[in-house]
Design an enzyme around this catalytic site. Structure first.
Site, PDB file in Angstrom:
ATOM      1  N   LYS A 124       0.873  -1.183   0.000  1.00 14.49           N
ATOM      2  CA  LYS A 124       0.000   0.000   0.000  1.00 14.49           C
ATOM      3  C   LYS A 124       0.896   1.215   0.000  1.00 14.49           C
ATOM      4  O   LYS A 124       2.053   1.133   0.434  1.00 14.49           O
ATOM      5  CB  LYS A 124      -0.869   0.008   1.262  1.00 14.49           C
ATOM      6  CG  LYS A 124      -2.120   0.831   1.133  1.00 14.49           C
ATOM      7  CD  LYS A 124      -3.185   0.070   0.398  1.00 14.49           C
ATOM      8  CE  LYS A 124      -4.413   0.919   0.164  1.00 14.49           C
ATOM      9  NZ  LYS A 124      -5.497   0.082  -0.376  1.00 14.49           N
TER      10      LYS A 124
HETATM   11  P1  NAD Z   1     -12.928   7.752  -3.234  1.00 17.56           P
HETATM   12  O1  NAD Z   1     -11.903   8.782  -2.916  1.00 17.56           O
HETATM   13  O2  NAD Z   1     -13.332   7.533  -4.636  1.00 17.56           O
HETATM   14  O3  NAD Z   1     -14.272   8.047  -2.391  1.00 17.56           O
HETATM   15  C1  NAD Z   1     -14.294   8.176  -0.996  1.00 17.56           C
HETATM   16  C2  NAD Z   1     -15.688   8.634  -0.571  1.00 17.56           C
HETATM   17  O4  NAD Z   1     -15.738   8.672   0.855  1.00 17.56           O
HETATM   18  C3  NAD Z   1     -16.095  10.016  -1.046  1.00 17.56           C
HETATM   19  O5  NAD Z   1     -17.467   9.993  -1.353  1.00 17.56           O
HETATM   20  C4  NAD Z   1     -15.865  10.911   0.177  1.00 17.56           C
HETATM   21  O6  NAD Z   1     -16.711  12.039   0.167  1.00 17.56           O
HETATM   22  C5  NAD Z   1     -16.242   9.955   1.280  1.00 17.56           C
HETATM   23  N1  NAD Z   1     -15.611  10.263   2.562  1.00 17.56           N
HETATM   24  C6  NAD Z   1     -14.353  10.701   2.806  1.00 17.56           C
HETATM   25  N2  NAD Z   1     -14.167  10.876   4.132  1.00 17.56           N
HETATM   26  C7  NAD Z   1     -15.322  10.522   4.727  1.00 17.56           C
HETATM   27  C8  NAD Z   1     -15.757  10.470   6.065  1.00 17.56           C
HETATM   28  N3  NAD Z   1     -14.955  10.829   7.071  1.00 17.56           N
HETATM   29  N4  NAD Z   1     -17.015  10.030   6.301  1.00 17.56           N
HETATM   30  C9  NAD Z   1     -17.810   9.653   5.276  1.00 17.56           C
HETATM   31  N5  NAD Z   1     -17.468   9.696   3.997  1.00 17.56           N
HETATM   32  C10 NAD Z   1     -16.242  10.125   3.735  1.00 17.56           C
HETATM   33  O7  NAD Z   1     -12.387   6.402  -2.565  1.00 17.56           O
HETATM   34  P2  NAD Z   1     -12.727   4.898  -2.978  1.00 17.56           P
HETATM   35  O8  NAD Z   1     -11.749   4.440  -3.980  1.00 17.56           O
HETATM   36  O9  NAD Z   1     -14.188   4.784  -3.226  1.00 17.56           O
HETATM   37  O10 NAD Z   1     -12.349   4.140  -1.619  1.00 17.56           O
HETATM   38  C11 NAD Z   1     -13.236   4.085  -0.513  1.00 17.56           C
HETATM   39  C12 NAD Z   1     -12.787   2.978   0.418  1.00 17.56           C
HETATM   40  O11 NAD Z   1     -12.775   1.744  -0.293  1.00 17.56           O
HETATM   41  C13 NAD Z   1     -11.377   3.122   0.998  1.00 17.56           C
HETATM   42  O12 NAD Z   1     -11.364   2.584   2.308  1.00 17.56           O
HETATM   43  C14 NAD Z   1     -10.541   2.263   0.077  1.00 17.56           C
HETATM   44  O13 NAD Z   1      -9.344   1.800   0.720  1.00 17.56           O
HETATM   45  C15 NAD Z   1     -11.502   1.131  -0.169  1.00 17.56           C
HETATM   46  N6  NAD Z   1     -11.202   0.361  -1.394  1.00 17.56           N
HETATM   47  C16 NAD Z   1     -11.170   0.963  -2.628  1.00 17.56           C
HETATM   48  C17 NAD Z   1     -10.912   0.202  -3.754  1.00 17.56           C
HETATM   49  C18 NAD Z   1     -10.921   0.804  -5.130  1.00 17.56           C
HETATM   50  O14 NAD Z   1     -10.818   0.033  -6.094  1.00 17.56           O
HETATM   51  N7  NAD Z   1     -11.099   2.102  -5.287  1.00 17.56           N
HETATM   52  C19 NAD Z   1     -10.661  -1.173  -3.625  1.00 17.56           C
HETATM   53  C20 NAD Z   1     -10.721  -1.770  -2.369  1.00 17.56           C
HETATM   54  C21 NAD Z   1     -11.001  -0.991  -1.262  1.00 17.56           C
END
Ligand code: NAD
Length: 423
Positions: free
Chosen positions: A112
């Site tokens: 990561k």
């Molecule tokens: P992103 O940046 O596209 O979206 C994040 C979202 O969370 C946004 O809508 C933001 O407004 C919201 N957010 C941020 N802080 C917040 C808070 N304190 N309370 C509530 N909402 C909040 O990110 P993403 O890629 O969708 O990732 C989200 C989660 O999923 C992370 O934990 C990431 O590690 C995990 N994840 C992502 C992927 C991927 O392929 N993108 C894969 C596996 C896991």
């Protein structure tokens, strides 16, 4: 979690990922030498990154790449741009990636990375300079046979394109396989954008099946976070005929038992408006969203949102962890005691790394698949992983989280023992 959390062991998410690993190790009687090795990452790189701002000022940011284990194949994991990125959080998420890749049967390890910064505070050119300098500092650390970054919170296809280009410029030829989650035109994969959210819903469908239920208009889903993961969960739920009743961003959310329209949520998100301005339903805070009545709750934002202070008020039957580490150890215990089925992060959100794996092999072979093929293979892999985890949880009478860890940790340990210790 705060920026004060500078050492690995000071970090709550690192401690909880460790505690869960130790519990799974104990259950399977893991070799103590293997336990000791796996407790620490193989390598942690900390970089200070000077960036010239548009004003002419030079600011210094801190970036990280933590490589936990590569016994099964190249390190693999996302790059996060967020003000609260620390070495401890990065190390915890790297370890989770090792278990996730192993659990779903990919020939990849766990890593990561990220930069402690607010990506929304930069202009496009500042973000590009930050990303390119960070990548160039990592040029001997990453690579298609070594370590393959992907998008995570605060990073997207554009950031991956700059990373791929910077790495390729330094090598002297195009190296599409150095990152996944790139735009299609430079070797990205169909379905990568949708993969994590879609995979979460495939896992939810399997969990409903274990309760003799199917997804339909009466299946209500609440989603915290409407980024890549949350928005694609909403889209897939809508596609399969379910009903999204609540959604939020960091600015707040909305709850409407009659259901929310995806197109309207997307419009609000695009325009940077809070979901509280959705127009119908009730405005809810991010904390309140977790407690609305629903069948399925999908935390898809940050770590540690379900904890001992709110787990007993959560009203759903299934929690599907779209985010990494959204439930604390105490939160887990309370949900488990209350009979809430929790699909753990390393299973629920594995769709991202599964389609990243497809993208990587397409790049290595220069042979590209269509969307139907991608979704069919994604469904096959995540469904098989769900069935195996569910079977272990039933046989060993443990939670789905412990069952998933048992499977992932066992596979990594078997590979380490088979390869032996060098020298
Ligand atoms: P992103 O940046 O596209 O979206 C994040 C979202 O969370 C946004 O809508 C933001 O407004 C919201 N957010 C941020 N802080 C917040 C808070 N304190 N309370 C509530 N909402 C909040 O990110 P993403 O890629 O969708 O990732 C989200 C989660 O999923 C992370 O934990 C990431 O590690 C995990 N994840 C992502 C992927 C991927 O392929 N993108 C894969 C596996 C896991």
């Amino acid at each position: 979690m705060s920026n004060a959390c500078h050492t690995i062991w000071d970090c709550p998410i690192y401690r909880s990922v460790q505690a869960r690993f130790l519990e799974a190790s104990k259950r399977i009687g893991l070799d103590p030498n293997v336990v000791n090795r796996l407790q620490m990452p193989d390598r942690s790189v900390i970089i200070t990154i000077p960036v010239r701002m548009d004003s002419g000022e030079v600011r210094i940011y801190t970036g990280y790449r933590v490589q936990h284990n590569d016994v099964l194949g190249p390190f693999k994991g996302g790059m996060r741009y967020h003000p609260e990125v620390t070495v401890g959080e990065t190390a915890a998420l790297a370890m989770l990636m090792t278990w996730k890749s192993a659990l779903v049967g990919l020939p990849l390890g766990g890593a990561k990375g990220g930069i402690a910064c607010d990506p929304h505070a930069f202009s496009r050119s500042e973000l590009q300079r930050l990303t390119r300098r960070f990548t160039s500092e990592l040029v001997n650390v990453i690579g298609p046979e070594r370590d393959i970054p992907a998008p995570d919170m605060g990073t997207d296809e554009q950031v991956m394109a700059w990373m791929m280009d910077t790495y390729s410029q330094q090598k002297g030829y195009a190296v599409p396989g150095v990152v996944t989650g790139k735009p299609l035109v430079i070797g990205g994969s169909h379905g990568r954008r949708e993969a994590t959210g879609r995979g979460v819903v495939y896992a939810i469908v399997k969990a409903l099946e274990t309760m003799d239920l199917t997804i339909g208009p009466d299946t209500t889903v609440a989603i915290q976070g409407f980024g890549n993961v949350g928005a694609n969960v909403a889209a897939t739920v809508e596609e399969l005929g379910g009903r999204v009743v609540a959604a939020s961003t960091s600015q707040g959310g909305v709850y409407s038992p009659a259901g929310l329209k995806l197109s309207e949520l997307e419009r609000c998100y695009r325009e940077g408006r809070s979901f509280e301005d959705y127009g119908e339903g009730d405005a809810v805070s991010n904390e309140e969203l977790l407690e609305v009545p629903c069948d399925v709750l999908v935390p898809a934002a940050v770590a540690g949102t379900i904890h001992k202070g709110n787990a007993d008020r959560i009203q759903c039957r299934i929690v599907a962890e779209g985010a990494n580490g959204p439930t604390t150890i105490e939160g887990d215990r309370i949900l488990n005691d209350r009979g809430v089925v929790l699909i753990p992060d390393i299973l629920a959100n594995s769709g991202g790394v599964i389609v990243s794996y497809f993208e990587w092999i397409q790049d290595l072979q220069n042979f590209f698949w269509d969307m139907d093929e991608i979704f069919m293979q994604l469904k096959r892999i995540i469904t098989r992983a769900f069935d195996e985890v569910y079977r272990v949880s039933q046989e060993e009478k443990v939670s789905m989280r412990t069952a998933a860890l048992i499977k992932g940790v066992r596979k990594v340990s078997e590979a380490m023992l088979a390869r032996g210790l060098y020298p």
